[in-house]
Scaffold this motif. Structure first.
Motif, PDB file in Angstrom:
ATOM      1  N   THR A  54       0.811  -1.222   0.000  1.00  0.00           N
ATOM      2  CA  THR A  54       0.000   0.000   0.000  1.00  0.00           C
ATOM      3  C   THR A  54       0.848   1.277   0.000  1.00  0.00           C
ATOM      4  OG1 THR A  54      -0.134  -0.103   2.423  1.00  0.00           O
ATOM      5  CG2 THR A  54      -1.948  -1.096   1.162  1.00  0.00           C
ATOM      6  N   HIS A  55       2.148   1.119  -0.181  1.00  0.00           N
ATOM      7  CA  HIS A  55       3.033   2.289  -0.213  1.00  0.00           C
ATOM      8  C   HIS A  55       3.969   2.198  -1.420  1.00  0.00           C
ATOM      9  CE1 HIS A  55       1.618   2.467   3.930  1.00  0.00           C
ATOM     10  NE2 HIS A  55       2.060   3.717   3.991  1.00  0.00           N
ATOM     11  N   TYR A  56       4.329   3.338  -1.927  1.00  0.00           N
ATOM     12  CA  TYR A  56       5.232   3.398  -3.083  1.00  0.00           C
ATOM     13  C   TYR A  56       6.297   4.454  -2.848  1.00  0.00           C
ATOM     14  CZ  TYR A  56       2.179   7.359  -4.394  1.00  0.00           C
ATOM     15  OH  TYR A  56       1.450   8.529  -4.386  1.00  0.00           O
ATOM     16  N   TYR A  57       7.344   4.416  -3.690  1.00  0.00           N
ATOM     17  CA  TYR A  57       8.416   5.407  -3.548  1.00  0.00           C
ATOM     18  C   TYR A  57       8.755   6.008  -4.907  1.00  0.00           C
ATOM     19  CZ  TYR A  57      12.245   2.571  -5.521  1.00  0.00           C
ATOM     20  OH  TYR A  57      13.054   1.868  -6.354  1.00  0.00           O
ATOM     21  N   ASN A  58       9.462   7.094  -4.889  1.00  0.00           N
ATOM     22  CA  ASN A  58       9.805   7.868  -6.085  1.00  0.00           C
ATOM     23  C   ASN A  58      10.988   7.251  -6.828  1.00  0.00           C
ATOM     24  OD1 ASN A  58      11.237   8.596  -3.705  1.00  0.00           O
ATOM     25  ND2 ASN A  58      11.991  10.479  -4.667  1.00  0.00           N
ATOM     26  N   ASN A  65      20.898   8.070 -10.974  1.00  0.00           N
ATOM     27  CA  ASN A  65      21.440   8.916  -9.909  1.00  0.00           C
ATOM     28  C   ASN A  65      22.741   8.275  -9.416  1.00  0.00           C
ATOM     29  OD1 ASN A  65      21.993  10.425  -7.616  1.00  0.00           O
ATOM     30  ND2 ASN A  65      19.864  10.471  -6.908  1.00  0.00           N
ATOM     31  N   ALA A  66      23.873   8.917  -9.700  1.00  0.00           N
ATOM     32  CA  ALA A  66      25.176   8.335  -9.386  1.00  0.00           C
ATOM     33  C   ALA A  66      25.546   8.453  -7.913  1.00  0.00           C
ATOM     34  CB  ALA A  66      26.255   9.000 -10.243  1.00  0.00           C
ATOM     35  N   ASN A  67      24.852   9.291  -7.181  1.00  0.00           N
ATOM     36  CA  ASN A  67      25.191   9.477  -5.776  1.00  0.00           C
ATOM     37  C   ASN A  67      23.931   9.722  -4.952  1.00  0.00           C
ATOM     38  OD1 ASN A  67      27.157   9.567  -3.726  1.00  0.00           O
ATOM     39  ND2 ASN A  67      27.175  11.808  -3.748  1.00  0.00           N
ATOM     40  N   PRO A  68      23.062   8.714  -4.874  1.00  0.00           N
ATOM     41  CA  PRO A  68      21.783   8.887  -4.173  1.00  0.00           C
ATOM     42  C   PRO A  68      21.949   8.919  -2.667  1.00  0.00           C
ATOM     43  CG  PRO A  68      22.039   6.619  -4.850  1.00  0.00           C
ATOM     44  CD  PRO A  68      23.207   7.354  -5.423  1.00  0.00           C
ATOM     45  N   SER A  69      20.886   9.292  -1.983  1.00  0.00           N
ATOM     46  CA  SER A  69      20.875   9.365  -0.528  1.00  0.00           C
ATOM     47  C   SER A  69      19.441   9.158  -0.050  1.00  0.00           C
ATOM     48  CB  SER A  69      21.401  10.726  -0.061  1.00  0.00           C
ATOM     49  OG  SER A  69      21.135  10.936   1.307  1.00  0.00           O
ATOM     50  N   ILE A  70      19.284   8.820   1.215  1.00  0.00           N
ATOM     51  CA  ILE A  70      17.929   8.689   1.751  1.00  0.00           C
ATOM     52  C   ILE A  70      17.213  10.037   1.768  1.00  0.00           C
ATOM     53  CG2 ILE A  70      18.338   6.618   3.114  1.00  0.00           C
ATOM     54  CD1 ILE A  70      18.598   8.435   5.584  1.00  0.00           C
ATOM     55  N   ALA A  71      17.970  11.125   1.650  1.00  0.00           N
ATOM     56  CA  ALA A  71      17.345  12.446   1.569  1.00  0.00           C
ATOM     57  C   ALA A  71      16.524  12.586   0.291  1.00  0.00           C
ATOM     58  CB  ALA A  71      18.404  13.544   1.630  1.00  0.00           C
ATOM     59  N   ASP A  72      16.833  11.743  -0.710  1.00  0.00           N
ATOM     60  CA  ASP A  72      16.097  11.772  -1.984  1.00  0.00           C
ATOM     61  C   ASP A  72      14.830  10.923  -1.939  1.00  0.00           C
ATOM     62  OD1 ASP A  72      18.261  13.240  -3.124  1.00  0.00           O
ATOM     63  OD2 ASP A  72      19.340  11.347  -3.475  1.00  0.00           O
ATOM     64  N   LEU A  73      14.693  10.106  -0.900  1.00  0.00           N
ATOM     65  CA  LEU A  73      13.625   9.110  -0.851  1.00  0.00           C
ATOM     66  C   LEU A  73      12.335   9.685  -0.281  1.00  0.00           C
ATOM     67  CD1 LEU A  73      12.708   6.125  -1.113  1.00  0.00           C
ATOM     68  CD2 LEU A  73      13.605   5.770   1.213  1.00  0.00           C
ATOM     69  N   LEU A 217       9.502  -2.610  12.466  1.00  0.00           N
ATOM     70  CA  LEU A 217      10.204  -1.338  12.324  1.00  0.00           C
ATOM     71  C   LEU A 217      10.733  -1.176  10.912  1.00  0.00           C
ATOM     72  CD1 LEU A 217      12.339  -1.442  15.599  1.00  0.00           C
ATOM     73  CD2 LEU A 217      10.116  -0.333  15.269  1.00  0.00           C
ATOM     74  N   VAL A 218      10.859   0.089  10.498  1.00  0.00           N
ATOM     75  CA  VAL A 218      11.441   0.419   9.200  1.00  0.00           C
ATOM     76  C   VAL A 218      12.596   1.383   9.434  1.00  0.00           C
ATOM     77  CG1 VAL A 218      11.029   1.323   6.880  1.00  0.00           C
ATOM     78  CG2 VAL A 218       9.153   0.212   8.142  1.00  0.00           C
ATOM     79  N   PHE A 219      13.728   1.123   8.789  1.00  0.00           N
ATOM     80  CA  PHE A 219      14.876   2.021   8.877  1.00  0.00           C
ATOM     81  C   PHE A 219      15.355   2.380   7.469  1.00  0.00           C
ATOM     82  CE2 PHE A 219      15.161  -0.232  12.948  1.00  0.00           C
ATOM     83  CZ  PHE A 219      15.395   0.816  13.837  1.00  0.00           C
ATOM     84  N   LYS A 220      15.427   3.667   7.178  1.00  0.00           N
ATOM     85  CA  LYS A 220      16.152   4.158   6.015  1.00  0.00           C
ATOM     86  C   LYS A 220      17.590   4.395   6.458  1.00  0.00           C
ATOM     87  CE  LYS A 220      12.234   7.171   4.721  1.00  0.00           C
ATOM     88  NZ  LYS A 220      11.904   8.612   4.457  1.00  0.00           N
ATOM     89  N   PHE A 221      18.555   4.178   5.577  1.00  0.00           N
ATOM     90  CA  PHE A 221      19.936   4.400   5.995  1.00  0.00           C
ATOM     91  C   PHE A 221      20.854   4.720   4.814  1.00  0.00           C
ATOM     92  CE2 PHE A 221      19.312  -0.105   5.229  1.00  0.00           C
ATOM     93  CZ  PHE A 221      20.396  -0.442   4.436  1.00  0.00           C
ATOM     94  N   ASP A 222      21.833   5.551   5.080  1.00  0.00           N
ATOM     95  CA  ASP A 222      22.984   5.779   4.213  1.00  0.00           C
ATOM     96  C   ASP A 222      24.173   5.138   4.906  1.00  0.00           C
ATOM     97  OD1 ASP A 222      21.759   7.404   2.215  1.00  0.00           O
ATOM     98  OD2 ASP A 222      21.943   9.170   3.491  1.00  0.00           O
ATOM     99  N   LEU A 223      24.781   4.127   4.298  1.00  0.00           N
ATOM    100  CA  LEU A 223      25.979   3.502   4.861  1.00  0.00           C
ATOM    101  C   LEU A 223      27.197   4.240   4.311  1.00  0.00           C
ATOM    102  CD1 LEU A 223      27.472   1.366   6.474  1.00  0.00           C
ATOM    103  CD2 LEU A 223      27.221  -0.188   4.521  1.00  0.00           C
ATOM    104  N   LEU A 224      27.879   4.978   5.153  1.00  0.00           N
ATOM    105  CA  LEU A 224      28.934   5.877   4.695  1.00  0.00           C
ATOM    106  C   LEU A 224      30.340   5.292   4.855  1.00  0.00           C
ATOM    107  CD1 LEU A 224      27.399   9.073   6.336  1.00  0.00           C
ATOM    108  CD2 LEU A 224      27.090   8.268   3.983  1.00  0.00           C
TER     109      LEU A 224
END
Length: 317
Positions: A54-58, A65-73, A217-224
């Motif tokens: 019931t959920h979708y993403y952009n 996108n060569a350098n994506p981030s969770i900020a884009d999600l 639980l749901v976690f978005k993450f950028d592994l740096l």
């Protein structure tokens, strides 16, 4: 000495529970009925699948996108009567594909992972390493319970189990971070993902700081970035001290000696936190007989590495 080691180990675990946790608002303790893990997993999986359906993403914003981030999600719920997402978006259920399956706490678990940058090409942490991440944690009602926009460091063994099962399949950024003119730090081509965890790979019956017990639980993450851990400084990377190879650190069960565990000398301290793994009075780091800096290479005549063999009689440097 043994009592001091046990106390230090317990302190380490206690401090670990605060990681990746919502601030404690001082709520009164409420006793929670302990549920069967297998039964709760079925309930949690149904809830997670319902969310994914019931959920979708952009998704369009991540293509090329060569350098994506969770900020884009951006994750959005389907409107009433809507069955397919708008153009340029993808239903989460279609994006995550089949569930991942593991066994944890003698229970078969399913969880789901969305990899938003499969092209990341840095290093992958092990389950026992330290990671630098940006993240956001929320429940299935989309209520955010914790986040870090500025990079933070975590020891994976101090986080909920799901992190140890997911992060090793992602890669860090390439090269060193760059300090921009405004003082911010940027990372190139790092791992970006979302994990959808049943409560058994989260806080299960305990809950945490306002997160109810038995909450998926749901976690978005950028592994740096990542750093290999050697918790007891014995010269052996912690992940190599997972004797039974299950991706967790367990001690001996005094009531069942048939179960393989990670405590060679039976002192109730798993090897990764024990500087004398075999309890022979010689520190593991001093059992590197050939002096190459790696105690794991010193195999005795019985085929057991000397640092794990308390019967080894050869002179130890």
């Amino acid at each position: 000495m043994k009592i001091e080691k046990v106390a230090l180990f317990i302190l380490c675990l206690t401090l670990g529970f605060v990681s990746c946790n919502k601030d404690d608002d001082g709520d009164d303790f409420t006793e929670v009925e302990l549920r069967d893990r297998a039964e709760q997993q079925i309930v949690d999986n149904d809830s997670i699948v319902g969310y994914l359906e019931t959920h979708y993403y952009n998704s369009e914003d991540f293509e090329g996108n060569a350098n994506p981030s969770i900020a884009d999600l951006v994750i959005t719920e389907l409107a009433d009567g809507e069955t397919v997402p708008p153009t340029g978006h993808t239903l989460l259920k279609d994006a995550v594909g089949e569930s991942k399956k593991i066994t944890f706490a003698d229970t078969a678990y399913e969880f789901y992972v969305l990899d938003l940058n499969p092209a990341a090409a840095g290093d992958s942490p092990t389950f026992a390493d330290e990671i630098r991440v940006r993240y956001e944690g929320f429940e299935l009602d989309n209520e955010v319970f914790d986040s870090a926009v500025t990079p933070v460091d975590f020891d994976l063994i101090q986080l909920v189990p799901g992190w140890r099962k997911v992060l090793p399949s992602f890669k860090t950024a390439i090269g060193d971070p760059v300090i921009e003119d405004d003082g911010s730090v940027s990372y190139t081509n790092h791992g970006v993902g979302v994990m959808f965890l049943p409560s058994g790979l989260g806080y299960f019956s305990t809950g945490a700081g306002g997160i109810p017990a038995y909450s998926p639980l749901v976690f978005k993450f950028d592994l740096l970035q990542m750093k290999q851990n050697d918790h007891d400084n014995d010269g052996i990377p912690s992940y190599m001290e997972d004797i039974n190879g299950d991706g967790e650190f367990t001690v001996a069960d005094p009531e069942d000696d048939t179960v393989t565990h990670d405590d060679t000398d039976g002192d109730s301290i798993p090897n990764y936190f024990d500087p004398d793994d075999d309890g022979d009075g010689v520190l593991t780091i001093n059992e590197d007989i050939d002096g190459d800096g790696d105690p794991t290479n010193d195999i005795g005549a019985n085929g057991i590495p000397k640092y794990l063999d308390d019967t080894e009689t050869e002179s130890k440097a």
